[in-house]
Design a protein around this motif. Structure first.
Motif, short mmCIF file in Angstrom:
data_model
loop_
_atom_site.label_atom_id
_atom_site.label_comp_id
_atom_site.label_asym_id
_atom_site.label_seq_id
_atom_site.Cartn_x
_atom_site.Cartn_y
_atom_site.Cartn_z
N UNK A 77 0.84 -1.20 0.00
CA UNK A 77 0.00 0.00 0.00
C UNK A 77 0.87 1.25 0.00
N UNK A 78 1.89 1.25 0.84
CA UNK A 78 2.75 2.44 0.90
C UNK A 78 3.70 2.52 -0.30
N UNK A 79 3.98 1.39 -0.90
CA UNK A 79 4.71 1.45 -2.17
C UNK A 79 3.88 2.12 -3.25
N UNK A 80 2.57 1.84 -3.24
CA UNK A 80 1.67 2.51 -4.18
C UNK A 80 1.58 4.00 -3.88
N UNK A 81 1.63 4.36 -2.60
CA UNK A 81 1.61 5.79 -2.25
C UNK A 81 2.85 6.49 -2.79
N UNK A 84 2.17 6.90 -6.62
CA UNK A 84 1.11 7.86 -6.89
C UNK A 84 1.51 9.29 -6.51
N UNK A 85 2.35 9.43 -5.48
CA UNK A 85 2.82 10.75 -5.09
C UNK A 85 3.69 11.37 -6.19
N UNK A 86 4.55 10.56 -6.78
CA UNK A 86 5.35 11.06 -7.89
C UNK A 86 4.47 11.47 -9.06
N UNK A 87 3.44 10.65 -9.33
CA UNK A 87 2.52 10.98 -10.43
C UNK A 87 1.78 12.28 -10.13
N UNK A 88 1.38 12.45 -8.87
CA UNK A 88 0.65 13.66 -8.49
C UNK A 88 1.48 14.91 -8.73
N UNK A 174 -9.02 15.53 5.46
CA UNK A 174 -9.28 16.96 5.33
C UNK A 174 -8.39 17.59 4.27
N UNK A 175 -7.13 17.16 4.22
CA UNK A 175 -6.21 17.71 3.22
C UNK A 175 -6.62 17.30 1.82
N UNK A 176 -7.12 16.08 1.65
CA UNK A 176 -7.58 15.66 0.33
C UNK A 176 -8.78 16.50 -0.11
N UNK A 177 -9.63 16.87 0.82
CA UNK A 177 -10.76 17.75 0.48
C UNK A 177 -10.27 19.12 0.02
N UNK A 178 -9.23 19.65 0.69
CA UNK A 178 -8.66 20.93 0.26
C UNK A 178 -8.06 20.82 -1.14
N UNK A 206 -7.25 7.83 -5.74
CA UNK A 206 -6.27 6.80 -5.41
C UNK A 206 -5.69 7.04 -4.01
N UNK A 207 -5.46 8.30 -3.66
CA UNK A 207 -4.97 8.60 -2.31
C UNK A 207 -6.03 8.24 -1.26
N UNK A 208 -7.31 8.47 -1.58
CA UNK A 208 -8.37 8.04 -0.67
C UNK A 208 -8.36 6.53 -0.48
N UNK A 209 -8.16 5.81 -1.59
CA UNK A 209 -8.12 4.35 -1.51
C UNK A 209 -6.93 3.87 -0.68
N UNK A 210 -5.78 4.51 -0.86
CA UNK A 210 -4.59 4.14 -0.10
C UNK A 210 -4.82 4.36 1.39
N UNK A 211 -5.42 5.50 1.74
CA UNK A 211 -5.70 5.77 3.15
C UNK A 211 -6.70 4.76 3.70
N UNK A 212 -7.74 4.45 2.91
CA UNK A 212 -8.75 3.52 3.38
C UNK A 212 -8.20 2.11 3.58
N UNK A 213 -7.35 1.66 2.69
CA UNK A 213 -6.75 0.33 2.85
C UNK A 213 -5.82 0.29 4.06
N UNK A 214 -5.11 1.38 4.29
CA UNK A 214 -4.24 1.44 5.47
C UNK A 214 -5.07 1.43 6.75
N UNK A 215 -6.16 2.18 6.76
CA UNK A 215 -7.02 2.22 7.94
C UNK A 215 -7.67 0.87 8.20
N UNK A 216 -7.97 0.11 7.14
CA UNK A 216 -8.56 -1.21 7.34
C UNK A 216 -7.60 -2.12 8.11
N UNK A 217 -6.32 -2.09 7.75
CA UNK A 217 -5.34 -2.90 8.47
C UNK A 217 -5.16 -2.39 9.89
N UNK A 218 -5.12 -1.08 10.04
CA UNK A 218 -4.91 -0.49 11.35
C UNK A 218 -6.06 -0.81 12.31
#
Length: 319
Positions: A77-81, A84-88, A174-178, A206-218
């Motif tokens: 998941x964090x590898x995908x982040x 995706x961050x570079x793409x962003x 909140x930052x994604x909403x901004x 995609x960032x929302x999905x990454x956060x959601x998948x991380x929260x599921x494990x957490x």
């Protein structure tokens, strides 16, 4: 994350010494009572231990395999982040285009603000995932950095954004909403076409999905029955060892019992400390190193040479 092949014996002793002391004292007591004082002559057949050892090994193997799957999914998941961050950063810089030369400086400021806000998202998500949880049994001395402060995000947000950000229930979201609000304003100003707006919005999703998948494990603990019964079974197995070996091995049953107990205890601890990859422990996914790597990459996109200092990993640990 541990990176050295050889682990510190002092760290191993820190997590095992209480159990090993019990196993040692039990082995000595059984030997003395059986052979020296001749108080008891309790002896269990070796076949009993063989059956239990086989069942326990299968159980621990299943537990450790599933614990590692959770750890590896978190790392993916964090590898995908990272990707995706570079793409962003590339999309923000190349797709948000000023309508005329007079707006170039304003667009450049928007690009920098959105890239920096994403760095705040990355660091904020790291801290958000490492916050304490209700079912967490981690001892305080195992924590290696503050988990309830978002100080790493201060330099990437405006004072007003940071003030609101720190008081949100879910600061990264909140930052994604901004970011979405800024995309909408850029579209209204004519700096984004329909197609480019959709592409950037998909990256935010995609960032929302990454956060959601991380929260599921957490937020979803490894099934507690596996953790509980593995400890119980290891305890029972280790407690029976001296009674199996004392008749044939005499005093040698003490080191043999302790060594076998140590093996099964370590197998149980490996799974236990791997099952939750966001607890800010030695064995966790190296969120800090990944966050600093993302920060370095995105600052290069902007031409900012104020790169973060990398954490020292000479002790064999990457946080």
């Amino acid at each position: 994350m541990l990176v050295h092949r050889n682990l510190s014996w002092s760290a191993i002793a820190y997590y095992t010494w209480k159990s090993m002391l019990y196993y040692l004292l039990l082995s000595v007591a059984v030997f003395l009572l059986h052979d020296y004082f001749e108080v008891i002559k309790l002896h269990l057949p070796f076949s009993t231990l063989t059956a239990l050892s086989t069942a326990l090994a299968i159980f621990l193997g299943f537990k450790n395999s599933n614990a590692y799957e959770r750890w590896w999914e978190a790392r993916q998941i964090w590898g995908q982040l990272v990707n995706s961050s570079r793409s962003w950063a590339r999309q923000v810089i190349t797709m948000i285009i000023p309508a005329n030369a007079q707006e170039a400086q304003e667009v450049r400021a928007l690009q920098k603000r959105m890239v920096y806000r994403h760095l705040a998202f990355v660091h904020g998500l790291r801290v958000f995932l490492r916050r304490p949880k209700a079912y967490n049994e981690t001892r305080q001395e195992e924590i290696y950095e503050e988990t309830n402060e978002y100080t790493d995000t201060v330099s990437f947000l405006s004072p007003n954004e940071y003030k609101v950000f720190c008081h949100k229930n879910n600061p990264p979201n909140y930052l994604l909403n901004l970011q979405g609000d800024d995309l909408r304003r850029a579209y209204d100003r004519g700096w984004l076409s329909d197609y480019r707006f959709v592409q950037l919005e998909q990256t935010l999703v995609e960032f929302n999905n990454i956060q959601g998948r991380s929260e599921r494990i957490k937020n979803t603990p490894f099934p507690r029955q596996y953790s509980f019964f593995s400890r119980v079974f290891v305890f029972i197995h280790a407690s029976l060892l001296p009674f199996v070996f004392v008749e044939e091995l005499r005093w040698a049953s003490i080191p043999v019992s302790v060594i076998i107990s140590f093996v099964f205890l370590c197998l149980d601890l490996v799974g236990e400390r791997t099952e939750d990859p966001f607890e800010n422990r030695l064995e966790d996914v190296p969120l800090t190193a990944l966050s600093l790597g993302i920060e370095t990459n995105l600052k290069k996109h902007l031409g900012d040479r104020n790169f973060p200092a990398q954490k020292d990993s000479s002790n064999g640990v990457v946080l």
